[in-house]
Design an enzyme around this catalytic site. Structure first.
Site, mmCIF file in Angstrom:
data_model
loop_
_atom_site.group_PDB
_atom_site.id
_atom_site.type_symbol
_atom_site.label_atom_id
_atom_site.label_comp_id
_atom_site.label_asym_id
_atom_site.label_seq_id
_atom_site.Cartn_x
_atom_site.Cartn_y
_atom_site.Cartn_z
ATOM 1 C CD GLU A 93 114.832 -28.250 -40.001
ATOM 2 O OE1 GLU A 93 115.473 -28.287 -41.055
ATOM 3 O OE2 GLU A 93 113.589 -28.255 -39.975
ATOM 4 C CB CYS A 106 109.805 -21.851 -33.339
ATOM 5 S SG CYS A 106 108.873 -23.382 -33.476
ATOM 6 C CB CYS A 113 107.566 -36.047 -33.727
ATOM 7 S SG CYS A 113 106.094 -35.966 -32.661
ATOM 8 C CB CYS A 117 100.258 -35.225 -36.733
ATOM 9 S SG CYS A 117 100.073 -35.204 -34.932
ATOM 10 C CB CYS A 120 103.080 -32.919 -38.808
ATOM 11 S SG CYS A 120 104.546 -32.193 -38.051
ATOM 12 C CB CYS A 336 103.206 -24.451 -38.554
ATOM 13 S SG CYS A 336 103.064 -22.942 -37.643
HETATM 14 N N1 SAH Z 1 103.912 -31.621 -31.019
HETATM 15 C C1 SAH Z 1 103.480 -30.331 -30.523
HETATM 16 C C2 SAH Z 1 104.464 -29.229 -30.839
HETATM 17 C C3 SAH Z 1 104.589 -28.896 -32.311
HETATM 18 S S1 SAH Z 1 103.697 -27.412 -32.617
HETATM 19 C C4 SAH Z 1 102.114 -30.023 -31.087
HETATM 20 O O1 SAH Z 1 101.697 -30.691 -32.026
HETATM 21 O O2 SAH Z 1 101.428 -29.160 -30.570
HETATM 22 C C5 SAH Z 1 103.613 -27.371 -34.350
HETATM 23 C C6 SAH Z 1 102.235 -26.971 -34.815
HETATM 24 O O3 SAH Z 1 102.200 -26.954 -36.246
HETATM 25 C C7 SAH Z 1 101.188 -27.962 -34.360
HETATM 26 O O4 SAH Z 1 100.001 -27.296 -34.048
HETATM 27 C C8 SAH Z 1 101.041 -28.790 -35.592
HETATM 28 O O5 SAH Z 1 99.844 -29.500 -35.614
HETATM 29 C C9 SAH Z 1 101.107 -27.743 -36.674
HETATM 30 N N2 SAH Z 1 101.390 -28.300 -37.983
HETATM 31 C C10 SAH Z 1 101.970 -29.481 -38.282
HETATM 32 N N3 SAH Z 1 102.051 -29.657 -39.604
HETATM 33 C C11 SAH Z 1 101.529 -28.558 -40.170
HETATM 34 C C12 SAH Z 1 101.352 -28.142 -41.514
HETATM 35 N N4 SAH Z 1 101.766 -28.898 -42.521
HETATM 36 N N5 SAH Z 1 100.768 -26.940 -41.737
HETATM 37 C C13 SAH Z 1 100.384 -26.165 -40.699
HETATM 38 N N6 SAH Z 1 100.541 -26.495 -39.409
HETATM 39 C C14 SAH Z 1 101.105 -27.691 -39.144
#
Ligand code: SAH
Length: 348
Positions: A93, A106, A113, A117, A120, A336
């Site tokens: 995406e 983006c 991945c 986390c 996420c 995000c």
């Molecule tokens: N893997 C890299 C690139 C992805 S950036 C990284 O983690 O930095 C995507 C961003 O969105 C990251 O900061 C991630 O932690 C955040 N994110 C993930 N799940 C989210 C959620 N449910 N709500 C808000 N931010 C989230």
């Protein structure tokens, strides 16, 4: 059909070598980049400043597209999300975020991945494979075709699916194309790569390409970060932050953009807010707060508004540069952490 190599896997330097090896003049690389990246023309037959023989060689030996749009959605706020299909059927995406002065793209760097986390949605999908450079830059090509006449992509953030630093070579090659004046020609400060903190690769990224760095922080203590970002057990907070203090490219002009997803009852206390400035002392930085975007794979919720306000106030009083990121495109699951291809089967 045996896969042919893709022109978009090569930065200008590498492309020159590839063309020379096939008996073409190296400077053709710049003309070809002009067609592919500036004008969005992918059919070699339409590259009219090349000779007939070179056009035929390109058509015979090279692929010029890596992704097709499988599905595109537009949110009420104008945010657009597309599921893009690679040659092997893998789906990723990309999201286009229009603002008044700029339009941010983006991009994803992996199919799924591996870092899992816990808050996420991409992390919940598991990992399939790394994207190739051509599959990263083709997100730019396909998404720009969704923009209305007269609008252009002005900024690129590597904040889609995947961990960019686990796919560093392809990310570097893609960044080189994004910032090369004969390719996409973006100013380097308009490109941001986000990482969860693969410590040994951060310095390498910044030594290879002059991008902005974003770091997903999300916690002020190791026990909480261990829960949210399992990689923290390998690279705990002190190690991550010490590494950042030693990176020569970072400065007040090029700070680290820390991302901090605020999660109800997990990392949103006033003690967290008070610890943050101490933790980040000595690192030129800006802090981006993102209220958790809820999704079905996670039990976590965003904090109530009053707690978000109190967190912000506490930080501002301590002199931190902090912004609250409004969530974009939540009605199409484009915010995000919401990228998970829930619609993959509907799109196929
Ligand atoms: N893997 C890299 C690139 C992805 S950036 C990284 O983690 O930095 C995507 C961003 O969105 C990251 O900061 C991630 O932690 C955040 N994110 C993930 N799940 C989210 C959620 N449910 N709500 C808000 N931010 C989230």
């Amino acid at each position: 059909m045996p896969a042919r190599p893709n022109l978009k896997d090569h930065g200008l330097e590498s492309l020159r070598e590839q063309l020379a090896a096939q008996g073409m003049r190296p400077f053709r690389a710049e003309q070809i980049a002009g067609w592919l990246y500036r004008r969005g023309v992918e059919d070699p037959a339409a590259m009219t400043d090349l000779g007939a023989e070179d056009r035929a060689k390109l058509a015979e030996h090279w692929e010029t597209r890596a992704l097709e749009v499988a599905r595109a959605d537009r949110a009420q706020d104008g945010t657009q999300k597309a599921a893009l299909r690679a040659r092997d059927g893998a789906l990723v995406e990309s999201v286009l975020i229009p603002e008044e002065e700029r339009t941010t793209l983006c991009v994803s760097t992996q199919v799924g991945c591996p870092l899992a986390c816990s808050f996420c949605a991409t992390g919940a999908m598991g990992f399939t494979r790394n994207l190739r450079a051509a599959e990263i830059v083709d997100q730019f090509c396909r998404m720009r075709e969704l923009l209305p006449e007269g609008r252009e992509i002005t900024n690129v953030v590597f904040m889609g699916m995947g961990e960019p630093l686990l796919n560093l070579d392809a990310v570097v090659e893609a960044v080189k194309l994004l910032i090369h004046p004969k390719a996409f020609g973006l100013a380097p400060r308009r490109v941001t790569v986000s990482t969860v903190g693969i410590v040994p690769r951060i310095a390498e990224l910044l030594a290879r390409v002059p991008v902005n760095l974003a770091v997903s922080l999300h916690a002020t203590t190791d026990p909480v970060r261990d829960r949210l970002v399992p990689l923290n057990r390998r690279f705990p907070l002190a190690r991550l932050l010490d590494a950042l203090r030693g990176i020569p490219q970072l400065s007040a002009r090029r700070p680290v953009f820390f991302e901090y997803t605020l999660i109800d009852g997990v990392n949103d206390s006033l003690e967290d807010a008070r610890r943050l400035p101490r933790l980040l002392a000595g690192i030129p930085s800006k802090l981006n707060l993102i209220p958790m975007n809820a999704h079905p794979d996670s039990p976590y919720r965003p904090p109530p508004e009053e707690r978000i306000d109190a967190f912000l106030r506490e930080l501002a009083q301590r002199g931190m540069t902090v912004t609250l990121r409004r969530s974009r495109g939540p009605d199409i699951q484009a915010a995000c952490g919401q990228l998970a291809l829930r619609s993959a089967s509907a799109a196929a």
